[in-house]
Design a protein around this motif. Structure first.
Motif, mmCIF file in Angstrom:
data_model
loop_
_atom_site.group_PDB
_atom_site.id
_atom_site.type_symbol
_atom_site.label_atom_id
_atom_site.label_comp_id
_atom_site.label_asym_id
_atom_site.label_seq_id
_atom_site.Cartn_x
_atom_site.Cartn_y
_atom_site.Cartn_z
ATOM 1 N N ASP A 1 61.918 36.364 27.376
ATOM 2 C CA ASP A 1 62.332 37.615 26.719
ATOM 3 C C ASP A 1 61.435 37.911 25.522
ATOM 4 O OD1 ASP A 1 64.336 37.946 28.539
ATOM 5 O OD2 ASP A 1 65.934 37.183 27.228
ATOM 6 N N GLU B 1 58.009 38.863 26.885
ATOM 7 C CA GLU B 1 58.054 40.213 27.470
ATOM 8 C C GLU B 1 58.003 41.280 26.374
ATOM 9 O OE1 GLU B 1 58.274 41.425 30.569
ATOM 10 O OE2 GLU B 1 59.106 39.898 31.900
ATOM 11 N N GLY B 2 58.649 41.027 25.253
ATOM 12 C CA GLY B 2 58.608 41.986 24.153
ATOM 13 C C GLY B 2 57.210 42.161 23.599
ATOM 14 N N SER C 1 55.185 44.038 26.171
ATOM 15 C CA SER C 1 55.579 45.454 26.204
ATOM 16 C C SER C 1 54.836 46.244 25.127
ATOM 17 C CB SER C 1 57.087 45.581 26.022
ATOM 18 O OG SER C 1 57.475 46.945 25.981
ATOM 19 N N ASP C 2 54.719 45.657 23.931
ATOM 20 C CA ASP C 2 53.963 46.315 22.853
ATOM 21 C C ASP C 2 52.515 46.540 23.275
ATOM 22 O OD1 ASP C 2 56.219 46.247 21.293
ATOM 23 O OD2 ASP C 2 55.589 44.512 20.101
ATOM 24 N N VAL D 1 51.294 46.644 26.326
ATOM 25 C CA VAL D 1 51.225 47.634 27.410
ATOM 26 C C VAL D 1 51.291 49.045 26.820
ATOM 27 C CG1 VAL D 1 52.459 48.589 29.389
ATOM 28 C CG2 VAL D 1 52.124 46.112 29.203
ATOM 29 N N ASP D 2 52.212 49.263 25.878
ATOM 30 C CA ASP D 2 52.330 50.580 25.235
ATOM 31 C C ASP D 2 51.044 50.967 24.512
ATOM 32 O OD1 ASP D 2 54.914 50.775 26.140
ATOM 33 O OD2 ASP D 2 55.842 50.184 24.238
ATOM 34 N N GLU E 1 48.017 45.148 31.093
ATOM 35 C CA GLU E 1 48.770 45.674 32.220
ATOM 36 C C GLU E 1 49.471 44.520 32.929
ATOM 37 O OE1 GLU E 1 45.888 47.791 34.448
ATOM 38 O OE2 GLU E 1 44.877 45.995 35.234
ATOM 39 N N ARG F 1 55.426 37.773 37.653
ATOM 40 C CA ARG F 1 54.707 38.817 36.920
ATOM 41 C C ARG F 1 53.390 38.252 36.421
ATOM 42 N NH1 ARG F 1 57.922 42.421 32.882
ATOM 43 N NH2 ARG F 1 56.626 44.021 33.838
#
Length: 318
Positions: free
Chosen positions: A284, A287-288, A291-292, A294-295, A300, A312
């Motif tokens: 978790d 992933e956070g 995610s940052d 990726v944004d 990717e 993943r």
């Protein structure tokens, strides 16, 4: 010190005769002796832009080697624009320059200069034109316009605010600082002036002032020197780097630069010794961070079927 008032306070109260003396004193002080940095020896706008982006919240002495290495690898906007983004981001992270978005923006800015019909390969010269580049705000635009083309407005950074606040009792207000800094700026001398006033704040009007030992040229006019009140404007403090999300985002980028792509748990174990998939610093948490990234357009993620089911995969965005 004052903490309120209109933007006309402070330096705006200096009469024209005194203003000329203030300007001459600072320029003479700077030209007689100042710290030597390679980007102060060039008027190439690309080289100056690289230095400005690298030095944001990074000590200048740490930037010197990174700046030289970057320009050796990508000496022109054309070559930087043609580079793989992952290579540029990987360079940034490997040199511990922080905030990998800066590398992405610098890469995008080079592509704009080379491909955008507004520029057609020519470097923009005015602050307004420079602000059209990705990641270039008013401060950086003025700095590049000043140091490369000598046609910028006043540069207002933390050092300049502190100098204006102490020397001329300028209110702790962004509009007041901008007005005062531009009032002090001599016509047609933004290159030497912006270098000089930032140097004053960096070596003389420091948090613990060194007025006499650094030979501050403004002592005879300085409100703080006269009153002994050397308080300074409130400046937000930067959060600690060690253990921060920013530090681990940088580790992710460096690791993916080395391994090309990794499954999430394999990546987690490589960036943190206490990584545990189901622990506090587990999937978790990872992933956070991803995610940052990726944004930000730096990483990717891909779902891939494997022997043990779907996993993943993370990689740098090319």
């Amino acid at each position: 010190m004052s903490d309120s008032g209109d933007a006309g306070d402070g330096a705006g109260r200096v009469d024209d005769e005194t203003l000329e003396a203030v300007q001459s004193a600072l320029i003479e002080w700077y030209e007689n002796d100042h710290r030597s940095y390679p980007w102060r020896e060039t008027e190439d706008p690309y080289e100056i832009l690289v230095s400005e982006v690298m030095s944001q919240q990074t000590q200048l002495d740490r930037v010197v080697d990174a700046w030289a290495d970057f320009l050796e690898r990508w000496p022109t906007t054309e070559e930087l624009a043609a580079a793989d983004r992952a290579a540029v981001v990987g360079f940034w992270s490997s040199h511990s320059l922080g905030y990998n978005n800066r590398a992405k923006y610098l890469h995008e800015a080079a592509k704009q200069i080379e491909t955008d019909p507004r520029f057609d390969g020519d470097f923009p010269e005015t602050p307004a034109e420079l602000e059209d580049l990705m990641g270039v705000g008013p401060y950086t635009a003025n700095a590049v316009a000043s140091f490369a083309f000598n046609n910028g407005d006043a540069v207002v950074d933390t050092n300049v605010k502190r100098v204006c606040y102490r020397a001329f009792d300028v209110p702790d207000n962004d509009d007041a600082f901008e007005t005062a800094a531009n009032r002090l700026l001599p016509d047609g001398k933004s290159r030497v002036w912006n270098n000089a006033i930032m140097e004053l704040g960096a070596v003389a009007c420091t948090k613990q002032p060194r007025c006499d030992t650094a030979g501050c040229p403004w002592r005879e006019w300085c409100h703080a020197y006269e009153t002994g009140d050397f308080t300074a404007p409130d400046v937000p403090t930067q959060s600690a780097f060690d253990g921060s999300r920013r530090q681990f985002r940088g580790r992710i980028v460096r690791t993916l630069e080395e391994y090309d792509e990794l499954a999430l748990d394999a990546l987690g174990h490589r960036i943190r010794v206490d990584y545990s998939p189901d622990g506090n610093h587990g999937r978790d948490w990872l992933e956070g961070l991803l995610s940052d990234l990726v944004d930000d357009g730096l990483v990717e993620l891909e779902e891939r079927d494997g022997d043990d089911g779907t996993e993943r995969i993370a990689r740098l965005r090319r």
